[in-house]
Design a protein around this motif. Structure first.
Motif, PDB file in Angstrom:
ATOM      1  N   UNK A 244       0.824  -1.215   0.000  1.00 37.92           N
ATOM      2  CA  UNK A 244       0.000   0.000   0.000  1.00 37.92           C
ATOM      3  C   UNK A 244       0.859   1.267   0.000  1.00 37.92           C
ATOM      4  N   UNK A 245       1.735   1.407   0.994  1.00 38.70           N
ATOM      5  CA  UNK A 245       2.582   2.597   1.075  1.00 38.70           C
ATOM      6  C   UNK A 245       3.537   2.666  -0.111  1.00 38.70           C
ATOM      7  N   UNK A 246       4.030   1.507  -0.568  1.00 40.90           N
ATOM      8  CA  UNK A 246       4.980   1.477  -1.669  1.00 40.90           C
ATOM      9  C   UNK A 246       4.379   2.072  -2.942  1.00 40.90           C
ATOM     10  N   UNK A 247       3.123   1.742  -3.231  1.00 34.82           N
ATOM     11  CA  UNK A 247       2.507   2.272  -4.444  1.00 34.82           C
ATOM     12  C   UNK A 247       2.284   3.777  -4.334  1.00 34.82           C
ATOM     13  N   UNK A 248       1.914   4.256  -3.170  1.00 38.51           N
ATOM     14  CA  UNK A 248       1.731   5.693  -2.986  1.00 38.51           C
ATOM     15  C   UNK A 248       3.062   6.419  -3.194  1.00 38.51           C
ATOM     16  N   UNK A 249       4.128   5.896  -2.590  1.00 41.50           N
ATOM     17  CA  UNK A 249       5.451   6.509  -2.730  1.00 41.50           C
ATOM     18  C   UNK A 249       5.923   6.486  -4.177  1.00 41.50           C
ATOM     19  N   UNK A 250       5.702   5.351  -4.857  1.00 43.78           N
ATOM     20  CA  UNK A 250       6.170   5.201  -6.235  1.00 43.78           C
ATOM     21  C   UNK A 250       5.447   6.163  -7.169  1.00 43.78           C
ATOM     22  N   UNK A 251       4.133   6.227  -7.039  1.00 40.25           N
ATOM     23  CA  UNK A 251       3.360   7.108  -7.909  1.00 40.25           C
ATOM     24  C   UNK A 251       3.687   8.583  -7.651  1.00 40.25           C
TER      25      UNK A 251
END
Length: 302
Positions: free
Chosen positions: A225-232
């Motif tokens: 969850x956090x990884x996708x927010x950070x990546x985007x």
């Protein structure tokens, strides 16, 4: 404002590399309490509700993408990539596995040539040679009679499956397809196939210890969850090549975290091979920074 957003984007991408890099140790520890395919299945399936919640909060579409696109994508990305990664960790160290799996951009270059018509050029050619030499040194074929083959085999298979999923996505993704929607559905499909395979081949072999539950939570919340927010966020405010170079820290963090926490100190040959592969990945990412560079987009993964 632009400077502040850029600073936050760099902070995001380095935090992401830390999360993904340390996850190699987390997954290795989790295998003390679970069979590899079963943990792979639980990891993927536990991330699906997080992605579903993200879709609901963002009011994005929940529609199932066309099966001819999403089914092979899920089998390659979740079943193949994640399943082979955990099998590799069952037989090999976390640091060595991280480096071999992260050879994915090298396989991607090779697949993109015949499938997408993207010929090798520029820094990609020396990068390919460096990567293959590094791989050969890590495999140490001169010690084949004593070196276990399962770990490197599954790690290489994982990277190849990851690259194949990127090629499939690049070629067959429907126009206007939402990336998070596709990730949710491919994880759901691939996770169910993984679970079926795990139960068929391994049975329900899991101990619900505190470290195991923490590993699942780590993979579902910061790891997904956090990884996708950070990546985007990072991709929105940084060139893709810069983001790609920063994420190269992930396998390095995996190597050093495994060394410090698990005592997995690379020998001299492994160290030389890892350096060769990392140098190759750096060259590939650096070429993304060149103007008018049209390269295959890489979906975010750890």
């Amino acid at each position: 404002m632009r400077s502040r957003e850029t600073t936050l984007a760099f902070a995001s991408i380095f935090l992401l590399a830390l999360i993904w890099g340390y996850n190699w140790v987390v997954m290795k520890v989790a295998l003390q309490d679970s069979a590899p395919l079963l943990f792979a299945a639980l990891r993927v399936l536990f991330s699906a509700p997080i992605l579903l919640l993200f879709l609901l909060l963002q009011k994005r579409s929940l529609a199932l993408p066309p099966l001819r696109y999403i089914l092979p994508y899920g089998l390659l990305q979740s079943t193949g990539f994640v399943g082979a990664t955990l099998l590799a960790l069952e037989y090999a160290g976390a640091g060595k596995t991280a480096i071999l799996v992260y050879m994915m951009p090298i396989w991607l270059m090779l697949f993109a040539w015949p499938v997408l018509g993207e010929r090798l050029h520029g820094l990609q050619i020396p990068a390919l040679l460096l990567a293959l030499i590094g791989l050969l040194i890590i495999l140490e074929p001169w010690k084949a009679e004593s070196a276990p083959w399962q770990g490197p085999f599954f790690a290489i298979l994982s990277g190849i499956s990851w690259a194949a999923s990127a090629i499939w996505h690049k070629r067959y993704v429907p126009q206007g397809q939402d990336l998070i929607n596709a990730t949710f559905w491919q994880a759901s499909i691939g996770g169910v196939v993984l679970l079926f395979g795990a139960l068929l081949l391994e049975g329900w072999r899991v101990h619900w210890t505190a470290p195991f539950v923490a590993a699942l939570a780590y993979n579902a919340i910061p790891g997904t969850a956090l990884a996708y927010v950070l990546w985007l966020f990072a991709l929105r405010h940084l060139p893709s090549g810069v983001a790609g170079i920063a994420t190269l820290l992930a396998p390095l963090i995996g190597v050093f975290a495994a060394w410090l926490q698990l005592g997995e100190q690379p020998d001299i040959w492994e160290g030389i091979g890892m350096a060769g592969i990392f140098s190759a990945l750096f060259l590939v990412s650096w070429q993304h920074l060149q103007p008018k560079e049209h390269s295959t987009a890489l979906p975010a993964q750890e």
